[in-house]
Design a protein around this motif. Structure first.
Motif, PDB file in Angstrom:
ATOM      1  N   ASP A  80      -8.315   1.850   5.796  1.00  0.00           N
ATOM      2  CA  ASP A  80      -7.080   1.641   6.556  1.00  0.00           C
ATOM      3  C   ASP A  80      -6.018   0.971   5.685  1.00  0.00           C
ATOM      4  O   ASP A  80      -6.227   0.726   4.493  1.00  0.00           O
ATOM      5  CB  ASP A  80      -7.350   0.874   7.848  1.00  0.00           C
ATOM      6  CG  ASP A  80      -7.836  -0.552   7.644  1.00  0.00           C
ATOM      7  OD1 ASP A  80      -7.621  -1.128   6.551  1.00  0.00           O
ATOM      8  OD2 ASP A  80      -8.423  -1.106   8.582  1.00  0.00           O
ATOM      9  N   GLU A  81      -4.880   0.687   6.291  1.00  0.00           N
ATOM     10  CA  GLU A  81      -3.744   0.132   5.545  1.00  0.00           C
ATOM     11  C   GLU A  81      -4.038  -1.230   4.926  1.00  0.00           C
ATOM     12  O   GLU A  81      -3.373  -1.660   3.997  1.00  0.00           O
ATOM     13  CB  GLU A  81      -2.492   0.043   6.434  1.00  0.00           C
ATOM     14  CG  GLU A  81      -2.591  -0.956   7.562  1.00  0.00           C
ATOM     15  CD  GLU A  81      -3.272  -0.448   8.818  1.00  0.00           C
ATOM     16  OE1 GLU A  81      -3.358  -1.221   9.785  1.00  0.00           O
ATOM     17  OE2 GLU A  81      -3.734   0.707   8.850  1.00  0.00           O
ATOM     18  N   ASN A  82      -5.093  -1.900   5.411  1.00  0.00           N
ATOM     19  CA  ASN A  82      -5.499  -3.190   4.844  1.00  0.00           C
ATOM     20  C   ASN A  82      -6.621  -3.054   3.821  1.00  0.00           C
ATOM     21  O   ASN A  82      -7.125  -4.048   3.314  1.00  0.00           O
ATOM     22  CB  ASN A  82      -5.940  -4.141   5.962  1.00  0.00           C
ATOM     23  CG  ASN A  82      -4.813  -4.426   6.930  1.00  0.00           C
ATOM     24  OD1 ASN A  82      -3.699  -4.706   6.512  1.00  0.00           O
ATOM     25  ND2 ASN A  82      -5.092  -4.331   8.212  1.00  0.00           N
ATOM     26  N   GLY A  83      -7.041  -1.810   3.560  1.00  0.00           N
ATOM     27  CA  GLY A  83      -8.127  -1.569   2.621  1.00  0.00           C
ATOM     28  C   GLY A  83      -9.507  -1.740   3.235  1.00  0.00           C
ATOM     29  O   GLY A  83     -10.509  -1.699   2.534  1.00  0.00           O
ATOM     30  N   LYS A  84      -9.563  -1.931   4.553  1.00  0.00           N
ATOM     31  CA  LYS A  84     -10.849  -2.078   5.241  1.00  0.00           C
ATOM     32  C   LYS A  84     -11.484  -0.697   5.426  1.00  0.00           C
ATOM     33  O   LYS A  84     -10.825   0.252   5.827  1.00  0.00           O
ATOM     34  CB  LYS A  84     -10.642  -2.749   6.597  1.00  0.00           C
ATOM     35  CG  LYS A  84     -11.936  -3.059   7.309  1.00  0.00           C
ATOM     36  CD  LYS A  84     -11.696  -3.845   8.585  1.00  0.00           C
ATOM     37  CE  LYS A  84     -13.020  -4.122   9.267  1.00  0.00           C
ATOM     38  NZ  LYS A  84     -12.826  -4.874  10.504  1.00  0.00           N
TER      39      LYS A  84
ATOM     40  N   MET B 245       0.837  -1.186   0.000  1.00  0.00           N
ATOM     41  CA  MET B 245       0.000   0.000   0.000  1.00  0.00           C
ATOM     42  C   MET B 245       0.881   1.248   0.000  1.00  0.00           C
ATOM     43  O   MET B 245       1.922   1.266   0.617  1.00  0.00           O
ATOM     44  CB  MET B 245      -0.878   0.050   1.254  1.00  0.00           C
ATOM     45  CG  MET B 245      -2.017  -0.926   1.307  1.00  0.00           C
ATOM     46  SD  MET B 245      -3.395  -0.312   0.364  1.00  0.00           S
ATOM     47  CE  MET B 245      -4.137  -1.846  -0.046  1.00  0.00           C
TER      48      MET B 245
ATOM     49  N   ASP C  73      -1.091   4.730   4.782  1.00  0.00           N
ATOM     50  CA  ASP C  73      -1.509   4.068   6.016  1.00  0.00           C
ATOM     51  C   ASP C  73      -3.019   4.151   6.172  1.00  0.00           C
ATOM     52  O   ASP C  73      -3.648   3.256   6.721  1.00  0.00           O
ATOM     53  CB  ASP C  73      -0.825   4.698   7.227  1.00  0.00           C
ATOM     54  CG  ASP C  73       0.688   4.519   7.184  1.00  0.00           C
ATOM     55  OD1 ASP C  73       1.148   3.475   6.685  1.00  0.00           O
ATOM     56  OD2 ASP C  73       1.391   5.428   7.634  1.00  0.00           O
ATOM     57  N   SER C  74      -3.594   5.253   5.702  1.00  0.00           N
ATOM     58  CA  SER C  74      -5.051   5.399   5.674  1.00  0.00           C
ATOM     59  C   SER C  74      -5.415   6.448   4.633  1.00  0.00           C
ATOM     60  O   SER C  74      -4.604   7.292   4.269  1.00  0.00           O
ATOM     61  CB  SER C  74      -5.608   5.797   7.051  1.00  0.00           C
ATOM     62  OG  SER C  74      -5.130   7.060   7.447  1.00  0.00           O
TER      63      SER C  74
END
Length: 86
Positions: free
Chosen positions: A71-75, A1, A4-5
């Protein structure tokens, strides 16, 4: 990514006839204004209005501002603010 957000904030006041938004991203505890070249305000405003209308028709809430955070996980995380002064 590359972030981070990622934050999209939309707020509006139909009584006063205005709406605005901004796009930011955070990387390494720094906040940056995101480029909006690929996004048109009218498209983002239309989608945000549709979300407001759908939510109001289903749950009766009349929010005036919302944040969408990836968020950093794409959530995705959302926060709806119902106070007109926010």
């Amino acid at each position: 990514m590359n972030y981070d957000s990622f934050i999209f904030e939309y707020k509006f006041n139909p009584d006063e006839g205005w709406a605005n938004f901004h796009l930011d991203y955070c990387k390494d505890n720094q906040s940056y204004l995101a480029s909006i070249q690929d996004f048109g305000f009218s498209t983002l405003e239309d989608l945000s209005k549709k979300l407001h209308d759908e939510m109001q028709s289903h749950i009766g809430g009349d929010w005036r501002k919302f944040n969408l955070i990836l968020d950093e996980n794409g959530k995705a995380h959302t926060k709806f603010i119902y106070n007109e002064k926010s």
